[in-house]
Enzyme design. Structure first.
Site, PDB file in Angstrom:
ATOM      1  N   CYS A 186     -23.555   6.082  27.198  1.00  0.00           N
ATOM      2  CA  CYS A 186     -23.747   5.008  26.215  1.00  0.00           C
ATOM      3  C   CYS A 186     -25.194   4.848  25.771  1.00  0.00           C
ATOM      4  O   CYS A 186     -25.449   4.244  24.714  1.00  0.00           O
ATOM      5  CB  CYS A 186     -23.183   3.689  26.734  1.00  0.00           C
ATOM      6  SG  CYS A 186     -24.003   3.008  28.176  1.00  0.00           S
ATOM      7  N   CYS A 213     -20.674   0.984  30.576  1.00  0.00           N
ATOM      8  CA  CYS A 213     -19.556   1.912  30.494  1.00  0.00           C
ATOM      9  C   CYS A 213     -19.293   2.488  31.885  1.00  0.00           C
ATOM     10  O   CYS A 213     -20.007   2.187  32.851  1.00  0.00           O
ATOM     11  CB  CYS A 213     -19.835   3.019  29.476  1.00  0.00           C
ATOM     12  SG  CYS A 213     -20.925   4.352  30.051  1.00  0.00           S
ATOM     13  N   ASP A 223      -4.214   9.366  36.497  1.00  0.00           N
ATOM     14  CA  ASP A 223      -4.305   9.532  37.947  1.00  0.00           C
ATOM     15  C   ASP A 223      -5.478  10.410  38.364  1.00  0.00           C
ATOM     16  O   ASP A 223      -5.523  10.875  39.484  1.00  0.00           O
ATOM     17  CB  ASP A 223      -2.992  10.110  38.501  1.00  0.00           C
ATOM     18  CG  ASP A 223      -2.662  11.483  37.911  1.00  0.00           C
ATOM     19  OD1 ASP A 223      -3.504  12.043  37.170  1.00  0.00           O
ATOM     20  OD2 ASP A 223      -1.565  11.996  38.189  1.00  0.00           O
ATOM     21  N   ASN A 224      -6.427  10.668  37.437  1.00  0.00           N
ATOM     22  CA  ASN A 224      -7.590  11.455  37.845  1.00  0.00           C
ATOM     23  C   ASN A 224      -8.825  11.048  37.046  1.00  0.00           C
ATOM     24  O   ASN A 224      -8.734  10.548  35.922  1.00  0.00           O
ATOM     25  CB  ASN A 224      -7.325  12.959  37.717  1.00  0.00           C
ATOM     26  CG  ASN A 224      -7.294  13.420  36.281  1.00  0.00           C
ATOM     27  OD1 ASN A 224      -8.336  13.675  35.683  1.00  0.00           O
ATOM     28  ND2 ASN A 224      -6.092  13.525  35.712  1.00  0.00           N
ATOM     29  N   LYS A 231       7.860  12.309  31.120  1.00  0.00           N
ATOM     30  CA  LYS A 231       7.662  10.868  31.280  1.00  0.00           C
ATOM     31  C   LYS A 231       7.442  10.163  29.948  1.00  0.00           C
ATOM     32  O   LYS A 231       7.944   9.053  29.741  1.00  0.00           O
ATOM     33  CB  LYS A 231       6.488  10.611  32.224  1.00  0.00           C
ATOM     34  CG  LYS A 231       6.778  10.999  33.663  1.00  0.00           C
ATOM     35  CD  LYS A 231       5.609  10.673  34.577  1.00  0.00           C
ATOM     36  CE  LYS A 231       5.947  11.035  36.016  1.00  0.00           C
ATOM     37  NZ  LYS A 231       4.820  10.742  36.941  1.00  0.00           N
ATOM     38  N   ARG A 286       8.097   3.391  42.307  1.00  0.00           N
ATOM     39  CA  ARG A 286       7.060   2.550  41.724  1.00  0.00           C
ATOM     40  C   ARG A 286       6.913   2.670  40.209  1.00  0.00           C
ATOM     41  O   ARG A 286       6.179   1.881  39.599  1.00  0.00           O
ATOM     42  CB  ARG A 286       5.701   2.879  42.371  1.00  0.00           C
ATOM     43  CG  ARG A 286       5.228   4.296  42.079  1.00  0.00           C
ATOM     44  CD  ARG A 286       4.147   4.768  43.026  1.00  0.00           C
ATOM     45  NE  ARG A 286       3.733   6.131  42.713  1.00  0.00           N
ATOM     46  CZ  ARG A 286       4.415   7.217  43.057  1.00  0.00           C
ATOM     47  NH1 ARG A 286       5.557   7.110  43.717  1.00  0.00           N
ATOM     48  NH2 ARG A 286       3.974   8.418  42.738  1.00  0.00           N
ATOM     49  N   ARG A 296       8.338 -18.158  23.628  1.00  0.00           N
ATOM     50  CA  ARG A 296       7.647 -18.654  24.818  1.00  0.00           C
ATOM     51  C   ARG A 296       6.194 -18.174  24.856  1.00  0.00           C
ATOM     52  O   ARG A 296       5.300 -18.883  25.322  1.00  0.00           O
ATOM     53  CB  ARG A 296       8.375 -18.206  26.089  1.00  0.00           C
ATOM     54  CG  ARG A 296       9.840 -18.617  26.163  1.00  0.00           C
ATOM     55  CD  ARG A 296      10.038 -20.126  25.987  1.00  0.00           C
ATOM     56  NE  ARG A 296      11.392 -20.531  26.256  1.00  0.00           N
ATOM     57  CZ  ARG A 296      12.378 -20.572  25.347  1.00  0.00           C
ATOM     58  NH1 ARG A 296      12.128 -20.191  24.093  1.00  0.00           N
ATOM     59  NH2 ARG A 296      13.583 -20.960  25.684  1.00  0.00           N
ATOM     60  N   ASP A 333       1.369  11.586  28.145  1.00  0.00           N
ATOM     61  CA  ASP A 333       1.547  12.003  29.535  1.00  0.00           C
ATOM     62  C   ASP A 333       1.960  13.468  29.575  1.00  0.00           C
ATOM     63  O   ASP A 333       2.731  13.936  28.739  1.00  0.00           O
ATOM     64  CB  ASP A 333       2.605  11.157  30.250  1.00  0.00           C
ATOM     65  CG  ASP A 333       2.574  11.349  31.756  1.00  0.00           C
ATOM     66  OD1 ASP A 333       2.007  10.486  32.442  1.00  0.00           O
ATOM     67  OD2 ASP A 333       3.100  12.368  32.227  1.00  0.00           O
ATOM     68  N   CYS A 343      -2.456   9.142  45.792  1.00  0.00           N
ATOM     69  CA  CYS A 343      -1.123   8.739  46.256  1.00  0.00           C
ATOM     70  C   CYS A 343      -0.537   9.791  47.188  1.00  0.00           C
ATOM     71  O   CYS A 343       0.289   9.481  48.047  1.00  0.00           O
ATOM     72  CB  CYS A 343      -0.199   8.539  45.063  1.00  0.00           C
ATOM     73  SG  CYS A 343      -0.798   7.328  43.872  1.00  0.00           S
TER      74      CYS A 343
END
Length: 344
Positions: free
Chosen positions: A248, A169, A128-129, A84, A69, A10, A58, A186
């Protein structure tokens, strides 16, 4: 290479990919930095699309609050406090056994970024940072590897595709990382699952375009979406390419090769935790568990040791010298607890 015509039929019917694009995907190598909410969604998309190699990076382990989530994890992962990266690798292997998967249970820092991010065609941001994102940006520009920024909190999210030498950048747009405690996380603003999948979908689609060589179809704008308030923006940022950018333009690697190389404390998104790094050490978790068993309840698996100090505070100790102090965002208290029970 041989393409599984049935598995990807597909996807190959979609003309912009076709058999030739599918072959390119099968030869592609992608690093995913962070296997939380965005990272697990991205890994799932890449594995099912047939990307040949995924490097999963991780530092954290699965907890019950992640399950709302973080789509690759289940209750058993949380109960067994699985890293994780390891839990994601196992799920992805069951989804697509033909892929090459690398799981790295570690913190991405200036010390290991050159080795962990080398040899890939694309880097996907599931972190996450901002310290990690600016580190990825340095590596990206230095080595000419594209990366796709993504972030989500509350019901809002952003994505942006960065191609060294072509687009601005991250430091062209935001010269310096925001100071700790000045942005929502979060842990402070919460997050709903749908925004994760919307942002991950944008990132994953851009990844497919890049890996298939469809550069003419790439989104050059920065996308911002607020699902709850039904708002969406696409910000044209190409004119913001800065000829004085420290990264850059001047090719200063302030995050990849920082002037200050001491260990840093990092407050983590998603719960009250502070990460402390003891530096380049190897911890004997078996010996440490024996020493701490009279202090409080300890739990051990092949990847980490947990010590419950009191009702509020817990230490999660990794063999590479990282320690998560859970139950606080006070770095001074976190350092005191590590000094008291682990020593440094």
């Amino acid at each position: 290479m041989n393409i599984d015509m049935n598995r990807y039929s597909r996807q190959m019917l979609f003309a912009p990919i076709g058999p030739s694009g599918q072959e390119k995907l099968g030869q592609a190598r992608v690093a995913i930095v962070g296997l939380g909410a965005l990272g697990t969604a991205l890994a799932n998309h890449m594995a099912r699309a047939g990307v040949g190699m995924l490097r999963l990076i991780d530092r954290d382990f699965v907890e019950e609050s992640n399950l709302q989530r973080q789509m690759l994890f289940d209750e058993a992962d949380a109960q067994n406090f699985m890293p994780k990266a390891v839990a994601a690798e196992r799920k992805l292997r069951a989804i697509n056994s033909t892929l090459t998967l690398e799981a790295h249970v570690t913190d991405l820092t200036w010390k290991n970024a050159e080795s962990l991010l080398s040899g890939v065609d694309l880097i996907l941001d599931g972190s996450d940072n901002f310290q990690v994102r600016y580190l990825v940006n340095d590596f990206s520009v230095k080595h000419g590897v594209p990366w796709i920024y993504g972030g989500a909190v509350s019901a809002r999210g952003m994505s942006y595709t960065i191609r060294p030498g072509v687009t601005p950048c991250l430091r062209c747009l935001f010269p310096d990382a925001p100071a700790p405690g000045t942005t929502e996380t979060c842990d402070t603003a919460g997050v709903i699952s749908p925004i994760i999948h919307v942002i991950a979908a944008y990132q994953a689609t851009e990844a497919l375009k890049l890996l298939c060589g469809a550069e003419e179809a790439l989104e050059t704008r920065m996308r911002h979406i607020d699902l709850w308030h039904n708002q969406a923006q696409a910000l044209q940022v190409s004119a913001q390419k800065n000829d004085q950018c420290p990264c850059c333009a001047k090719r200063q690697w302030d995050y990849l090769d920082p002037a200050e190389k001491e260990a840093q404390e990092i407050s983590m998104c998603g719960r009250q935790s502070v990460q402390i790094s003891l530096g380049q050490v190897k911890l004997d978790l078996d010996s440490l568990a024996e020493r701490l068993r009279h202090v409080g309840e300890t739990e051990r698996n092949p990847f980490m040791l947990r010590l419950q100090i009191d009702e509020q505070h817990r230490l999660a100790v990794f063999p590479d010298g990282r320690i998560l102090v859970q139950g606080t965002t006070d770095t001074a208290l976190a350092k005191n607890l590590v000094a008291k029970y682990i020593g440094f």
